[in-house]
Design a protein around this motif. Structure first.
Motif, PDB file in Angstrom:
ATOM      1  N   LEU A  63       0.864  -1.180   0.000  1.00  0.00           N
ATOM      2  CA  LEU A  63       0.000   0.000   0.000  1.00  0.00           C
ATOM      3  C   LEU A  63       0.901   1.231   0.000  1.00  0.00           C
ATOM      4  CD1 LEU A  63      -3.093   0.799   0.349  1.00  0.00           C
ATOM      5  CD2 LEU A  63      -2.521   1.181   2.742  1.00  0.00           C
ATOM      6  N   GLY A  64       1.058   1.843  -1.160  1.00  0.00           N
ATOM      7  CA  GLY A  64       1.964   2.975  -1.221  1.00  0.00           C
ATOM      8  C   GLY A  64       2.055   3.544  -2.619  1.00  0.00           C
ATOM      9  N   LEU A  65       2.846   4.610  -2.735  1.00  0.00           N
ATOM     10  CA  LEU A  65       3.038   5.268  -4.022  1.00  0.00           C
ATOM     11  C   LEU A  65       4.306   6.109  -3.959  1.00  0.00           C
ATOM     12  CD1 LEU A  65       1.621   5.635  -6.813  1.00  0.00           C
ATOM     13  CD2 LEU A  65       0.558   7.697  -5.878  1.00  0.00           C
ATOM     14  N   PHE A  66       4.984   6.174  -5.084  1.00  0.00           N
ATOM     15  CA  PHE A  66       6.202   6.971  -5.247  1.00  0.00           C
ATOM     16  C   PHE A  66       5.879   8.089  -6.231  1.00  0.00           C
ATOM     17  CE2 PHE A  66      10.112   8.225  -7.196  1.00  0.00           C
ATOM     18  CZ  PHE A  66      11.132   7.975  -6.305  1.00  0.00           C
ATOM     19  N   LEU A  67       6.104   9.341  -5.834  1.00  0.00           N
ATOM     20  CA  LEU A  67       5.744  10.479  -6.675  1.00  0.00           C
ATOM     21  C   LEU A  67       6.859  11.520  -6.683  1.00  0.00           C
ATOM     22  CD1 LEU A  67       3.319   9.994  -4.291  1.00  0.00           C
ATOM     23  CD2 LEU A  67       1.974  11.126  -6.047  1.00  0.00           C
ATOM     24  N   PHE A  68       6.901  12.302  -7.755  1.00  0.00           N
ATOM     25  CA  PHE A  68       7.726  13.510  -7.798  1.00  0.00           C
ATOM     26  C   PHE A  68       6.888  14.593  -8.479  1.00  0.00           C
ATOM     27  CE2 PHE A  68      10.701  16.640  -9.203  1.00  0.00           C
ATOM     28  CZ  PHE A  68      11.698  16.647  -8.242  1.00  0.00           C
ATOM     29  N   THR A  69       6.645  15.688  -7.767  1.00  0.00           N
ATOM     30  CA  THR A  69       5.911  16.814  -8.344  1.00  0.00           C
ATOM     31  C   THR A  69       6.901  17.700  -9.081  1.00  0.00           C
ATOM     32  OG1 THR A  69       4.248  16.733  -6.600  1.00  0.00           O
ATOM     33  CG2 THR A  69       4.398  18.772  -7.871  1.00  0.00           C
ATOM     34  N   GLU A  88       2.124  19.007 -12.691  1.00  0.00           N
ATOM     35  CA  GLU A  88       2.612  17.786 -13.344  1.00  0.00           C
ATOM     36  C   GLU A  88       3.361  16.935 -12.333  1.00  0.00           C
ATOM     37  OE1 GLU A  88       5.775  16.240 -16.769  1.00  0.00           O
ATOM     38  OE2 GLU A  88       5.576  18.380 -16.345  1.00  0.00           O
ATOM     39  N   LYS A  89       3.075  15.631 -12.355  1.00  0.00           N
ATOM     40  CA  LYS A  89       3.793  14.678 -11.517  1.00  0.00           C
ATOM     41  C   LYS A  89       4.283  13.519 -12.375  1.00  0.00           C
ATOM     42  CE  LYS A  89       1.147  15.488  -7.276  1.00  0.00           C
ATOM     43  NZ  LYS A  89       0.246  14.896  -6.275  1.00  0.00           N
ATOM     44  N   ILE A  90       5.323  12.884 -11.885  1.00  0.00           N
ATOM     45  CA  ILE A  90       5.756  11.598 -12.422  1.00  0.00           C
ATOM     46  C   ILE A  90       5.723  10.626 -11.235  1.00  0.00           C
ATOM     47  CG2 ILE A  90       8.235  12.072 -12.066  1.00  0.00           C
ATOM     48  CD1 ILE A  90       6.799  10.253 -15.139  1.00  0.00           C
ATOM     49  N   MET A  91       5.225   9.406 -11.472  1.00  0.00           N
ATOM     50  CA  MET A  91       4.979   8.497 -10.358  1.00  0.00           C
ATOM     51  C   MET A  91       5.401   7.082 -10.730  1.00  0.00           C
ATOM     52  SD  MET A  91       1.193   9.855  -9.127  1.00  0.00           S
ATOM     53  CE  MET A  91       0.334   9.426 -10.656  1.00  0.00           C
ATOM     54  N   ILE A  92       5.530   6.262  -9.719  1.00  0.00           N
ATOM     55  CA  ILE A  92       5.782   4.834  -9.905  1.00  0.00           C
ATOM     56  C   ILE A  92       4.767   4.059  -9.086  1.00  0.00           C
ATOM     57  CG2 ILE A  92       7.402   2.922  -9.682  1.00  0.00           C
ATOM     58  CD1 ILE A  92       9.667   5.059  -9.694  1.00  0.00           C
ATOM     59  N   SER A  93       4.015   3.217  -9.754  1.00  0.00           N
ATOM     60  CA  SER A  93       3.122   2.271  -9.085  1.00  0.00           C
ATOM     61  C   SER A  93       3.723   0.884  -9.271  1.00  0.00           C
ATOM     62  CB  SER A  93       1.716   2.345  -9.683  1.00  0.00           C
ATOM     63  OG  SER A  93       0.802   1.565  -8.937  1.00  0.00           O
ATOM     64  N   ARG A  94       4.158   0.295  -8.195  1.00  0.00           N
ATOM     65  CA  ARG A  94       4.789  -1.013  -8.296  1.00  0.00           C
ATOM     66  C   ARG A  94       3.763  -2.100  -8.611  1.00  0.00           C
ATOM     67  NH1 ARG A  94       9.069  -1.414  -3.231  1.00  0.00           N
ATOM     68  NH2 ARG A  94      10.505   0.230  -3.917  1.00  0.00           N
ATOM     69  N   LYS A  95       4.268  -3.196  -9.125  1.00  0.00           N
ATOM     70  CA  LYS A  95       3.404  -4.338  -9.407  1.00  0.00           C
ATOM     71  C   LYS A  95       2.631  -4.728  -8.150  1.00  0.00           C
ATOM     72  CE  LYS A  95       3.578  -9.226 -10.733  1.00  0.00           C
ATOM     73  NZ  LYS A  95       4.462 -10.373 -11.064  1.00  0.00           N
ATOM     74  N   ASP A  96       1.299  -4.735  -8.259  1.00  0.00           N
ATOM     75  CA  ASP A  96       0.385  -5.138  -7.185  1.00  0.00           C
ATOM     76  C   ASP A  96       0.440  -4.218  -5.970  1.00  0.00           C
ATOM     77  OD1 ASP A  96      -0.408  -7.350  -8.732  1.00  0.00           O
ATOM     78  OD2 ASP A  96       1.215  -8.578  -7.923  1.00  0.00           O
ATOM     79  N   GLN A  97       1.040  -3.055  -6.087  1.00  0.00           N
ATOM     80  CA  GLN A  97       1.082  -2.077  -4.993  1.00  0.00           C
ATOM     81  C   GLN A  97      -0.131  -1.156  -5.127  1.00  0.00           C
ATOM     82  OE1 GLN A  97       3.852   1.203  -5.300  1.00  0.00           O
ATOM     83  NE2 GLN A  97       4.431   0.986  -3.153  1.00  0.00           N
ATOM     84  N   HIS A 171     -11.234   6.572  -7.322  1.00  0.00           N
ATOM     85  CA  HIS A 171     -10.318   5.687  -8.027  1.00  0.00           C
ATOM     86  C   HIS A 171      -9.248   5.124  -7.100  1.00  0.00           C
ATOM     87  CE1 HIS A 171      -8.880   9.850  -8.292  1.00  0.00           C
ATOM     88  NE2 HIS A 171      -7.645   9.389  -8.398  1.00  0.00           N
ATOM     89  N   ALA A 172      -8.904   3.872  -7.359  1.00  0.00           N
ATOM     90  CA  ALA A 172      -7.732   3.220  -6.786  1.00  0.00           C
ATOM     91  C   ALA A 172      -6.958   2.640  -7.958  1.00  0.00           C
ATOM     92  CB  ALA A 172      -8.145   2.119  -5.812  1.00  0.00           C
ATOM     93  N   PHE A 173      -5.650   2.444  -7.787  1.00  0.00           N
ATOM     94  CA  PHE A 173      -4.886   1.912  -8.920  1.00  0.00           C
ATOM     95  C   PHE A 173      -3.663   1.139  -8.456  1.00  0.00           C
ATOM     96  CE2 PHE A 173      -3.642   6.386  -8.364  1.00  0.00           C
ATOM     97  CZ  PHE A 173      -2.257   6.320  -8.282  1.00  0.00           C
ATOM     98  N   TRP A 174      -3.143   0.317  -9.370  1.00  0.00           N
ATOM     99  CA  TRP A 174      -1.962  -0.514  -9.100  1.00  0.00           C
ATOM    100  C   TRP A 174      -1.351  -0.963 -10.423  1.00  0.00           C
ATOM    101  CZ3 TRP A 174      -7.019  -1.761  -8.173  1.00  0.00           C
ATOM    102  CH2 TRP A 174      -7.575  -2.795  -8.921  1.00  0.00           C
ATOM    103  N   GLY A 175      -0.129  -1.451 -10.360  1.00  0.00           N
ATOM    104  CA  GLY A 175       0.533  -1.999 -11.533  1.00  0.00           C
ATOM    105  C   GLY A 175       0.208  -3.467 -11.700  1.00  0.00           C
ATOM    106  N   GLU A 176       0.042  -3.880 -12.953  1.00  0.00           N
ATOM    107  CA  GLU A 176      -0.223  -5.296 -13.249  1.00  0.00           C
ATOM    108  C   GLU A 176       0.854  -5.815 -14.195  1.00  0.00           C
ATOM    109  OE1 GLU A 176      -4.322  -7.082 -14.076  1.00  0.00           O
ATOM    110  OE2 GLU A 176      -3.445  -7.034 -16.090  1.00  0.00           O
ATOM    111  N   GLY A 177       1.484  -6.907 -13.823  1.00  0.00           N
ATOM    112  CA  GLY A 177       2.496  -7.527 -14.673  1.00  0.00           C
ATOM    113  C   GLY A 177       3.898  -7.003 -14.440  1.00  0.00           C
ATOM    114  N   ASP A 179       6.153  -3.136 -12.700  1.00  0.00           N
ATOM    115  CA  ASP A 179       6.049  -1.774 -12.201  1.00  0.00           C
ATOM    116  C   ASP A 179       5.667  -0.836 -13.351  1.00  0.00           C
ATOM    117  OD1 ASP A 179       6.970  -2.923  -9.867  1.00  0.00           O
ATOM    118  OD2 ASP A 179       8.973  -2.047  -9.990  1.00  0.00           O
ATOM    119  N   VAL A 180       4.983   0.266 -13.020  1.00  0.00           N
ATOM    120  CA  VAL A 180       4.472   1.173 -14.038  1.00  0.00           C
ATOM    121  C   VAL A 180       4.984   2.591 -13.793  1.00  0.00           C
ATOM    122  CG1 VAL A 180       2.416   2.078 -15.192  1.00  0.00           C
ATOM    123  CG2 VAL A 180       2.364  -0.213 -14.207  1.00  0.00           C
TER     124      VAL A 180
END
Length: 225
Positions: A63-69, A88-97, A171-177, A179-180
């Protein structure tokens, strides 16, 4: 979260950005002391920079998120309808996170899959009182074409695809397969006041200072002196 864990996640996240050819602006690499200088005033005031959250639950991998504004306007300009009204942000949603179910009060946003795995979003419309409507269909623009899903439907975005979410869309979201890498283009963003979560959780993490920070998080700025 321990500061040592945050420092490690920062380094890995920056490497992930660079693996897609995405290079952060110079202020991303300023020291904590540099962030206290007058030159950093606008960056600090507008909440630009690193942001790592486990939503106060202590299980970042789940349960988390990585962001840079990267850029952000002044929310005060929204009332006049002029000025820098975007962020504008850039983010990373890990697989199944999981980034947990939430909506915004002001912010409209484009969420863009910039690379990696599939980005999966679970979507609901808001009821008249702002709570989750678990029965009505939800319609969202996906790259300029309307898509309609049943309440709680899963929208899957491949790299290059994007969705526009208005403030009323939960909305909720996560990476599938895999990291995104996620891009976000939005209305001016104030993360201190504009997030409404389904669960009673905080937006920012609590940091345990076991080692010095390599770079500050936006949540550290309120403690600058």
């Amino acid at each position: 979260m321990k500061r040592s864990q945050i420092n490690e996640i920062l380094a890995r996240g920056d490497a992930f950005f660079r693996s897609f050819g995405y290079v952060l602006p110079p202020f991303a690499y300023w020291s904590p002391d540099a962030m206290r200088a007058p030159e950093a005033a606008m960056i600090v005031e507008r909440g630009m920079g690193w942001d790592i959250t486990d939503y106060g639950q202590g299980k970042f991998d789940e349960l988390g998120l990585f962001l840079f504004t990267v850029r952000n306007g002044d929310p005060a300009d929204l009332g006049s309808g002029s000025g820098m009204l975007y962020a504008e942000k850039i983010m990373i949603s890990r697989k199944d996170q999981l980034s947990p179910m939430h909506r915004h009060i002001v912010k409209a946003e484009d969420i863009i899959n910039r690379g990696g795995g599939k980005l999966v979003l679970e979507l609901f419309q808001s009821a008249p009182d702002g709570s989750i409507d678990r029965h009505s269909d939800v319609s969202v623009p996906v790259d300029g074409r309307m898509r309609t899903l049943a309440a709680g439907g899963h929208l899957k975005l491949d790299p290059g695809e994007s969705v526009t979410l208005m403030p009323s869309v939960w909305h909720a979201f996560w990476g599938e397969g895999d990291d995104v890498l996620i891009g976000e283009v939005s209305t001016v963003n104030d993360d201190r006041t504009d997030n409404v979560f389904e669960m009673p959780i905080p937006r920012f993490t609590t940091v345990e200072e076991d080692v010095p920070p390599v770079h500050l998080l936006v949540s550290d700025y309120e403690n600058l002196g």
